[in-house]
Motif scaffolding. Sequence first.
Motif, PDB file in Angstrom:
ATOM      1  N   CYS A  50       0.831  -1.213   0.000  1.00 37.17           N
ATOM      2  CA  CYS A  50       0.000   0.000   0.000  1.00 37.17           C
ATOM      3  C   CYS A  50       0.858   1.253   0.000  1.00 37.17           C
ATOM      4  CB  CYS A  50      -0.943   0.005   1.201  1.00 37.17           C
ATOM      5  SG  CYS A  50      -2.247  -1.244   1.120  1.00 37.17           S
ATOM      6  N   ALA A  51       1.916   1.244   0.814  1.00 34.67           N
ATOM      7  CA  ALA A  51       2.815   2.406   0.874  1.00 34.67           C
ATOM      8  C   ALA A  51       3.514   2.605  -0.468  1.00 34.67           C
ATOM      9  CB  ALA A  51       3.836   2.228   1.992  1.00 34.67           C
ATOM     10  N   GLN A  53       2.485   1.711  -3.402  1.00 34.65           N
ATOM     11  CA  GLN A  53       1.495   2.190  -4.363  1.00 34.65           C
ATOM     12  C   GLN A  53       1.143   3.658  -4.123  1.00 34.65           C
ATOM     13  OE1 GLN A  53      -2.238   0.087  -4.363  1.00 34.65           O
ATOM     14  NE2 GLN A  53      -2.659   0.672  -6.463  1.00 34.65           N
ATOM     15  N   SER A  54       0.939   4.034  -2.867  1.00 31.98           N
ATOM     16  CA  SER A  54       0.542   5.417  -2.586  1.00 31.98           C
ATOM     17  C   SER A  54       1.649   6.416  -2.896  1.00 31.98           C
ATOM     18  CB  SER A  54       0.061   5.562  -1.147  1.00 31.98           C
ATOM     19  OG  SER A  54       1.124   5.469  -0.246  1.00 31.98           O
ATOM     20  N   GLU A  92       6.014   3.493   5.836  1.00 36.07           N
ATOM     21  CA  GLU A  92       5.391   4.665   5.235  1.00 36.07           C
ATOM     22  C   GLU A  92       6.307   5.876   5.303  1.00 36.07           C
ATOM     23  OE1 GLU A  92       1.689   4.888   7.320  1.00 36.07           O
ATOM     24  OE2 GLU A  92       0.860   3.162   6.245  1.00 36.07           O
ATOM     25  N   TYR A  96       8.013   7.879   2.110  1.00 37.09           N
ATOM     26  CA  TYR A  96       7.761   9.318   2.068  1.00 37.09           C
ATOM     27  C   TYR A  96       9.095  10.057   1.941  1.00 37.09           C
ATOM     28  CZ  TYR A  96       6.947  14.045   3.803  1.00 37.09           C
ATOM     29  OH  TYR A  96       6.935  15.413   3.939  1.00 37.09           O
TER      30      TYR A  96
END
Length: 160
Positions: A50-51, A53-54, A92, A96
């Motif tokens: 998910c991380a 992809q985001s 995450e 980032y």
Amino acid sequence: MFLPTIFNPENKDLKEIQINELLQTNKYTEEFNLTLTEEDAKEIIHVRECALQSFGRIEIDMEVTKKLLKRFSSSTFIKPQEYVSTINSLHELFYYMKNETEDRIGDDKLIGIMEDFYNNSCGGSISILRQRIEVFSNNFRRENQKKDYLLEGNYFDDYK
């Protein structure tokens, strides 16, 4: 193996390999009273996907995840009941930071910076770490923009 098969997050063979890789880190982390179950590994893999992809990133291997597990397991701030959620938050924050620093810092160094902040100035607080990383990333990006600007010669062109 076809490329779409490799990148398919539902690939069961790849999932099993990833789970086994994460479970093997228990050999190192159990000395700090931190171990993963198969369910923990699945959750970490899901949050990682998910991380990725985001943040619009692609990673084929689990090296960053394994490095996070090993580097942070020695922290006195990580308790067994918070281990998985802490690793998920660190994932995450790592991606980032990779984006915000425009991939100009290698993975090992970035994880080292995060570990230093977490264990020292953040006192084991993920929310404070998030703030510190935002400040660090902004300062890093600003300094690099300044360097890029000076290297391009635009600084001197403005005064002709």
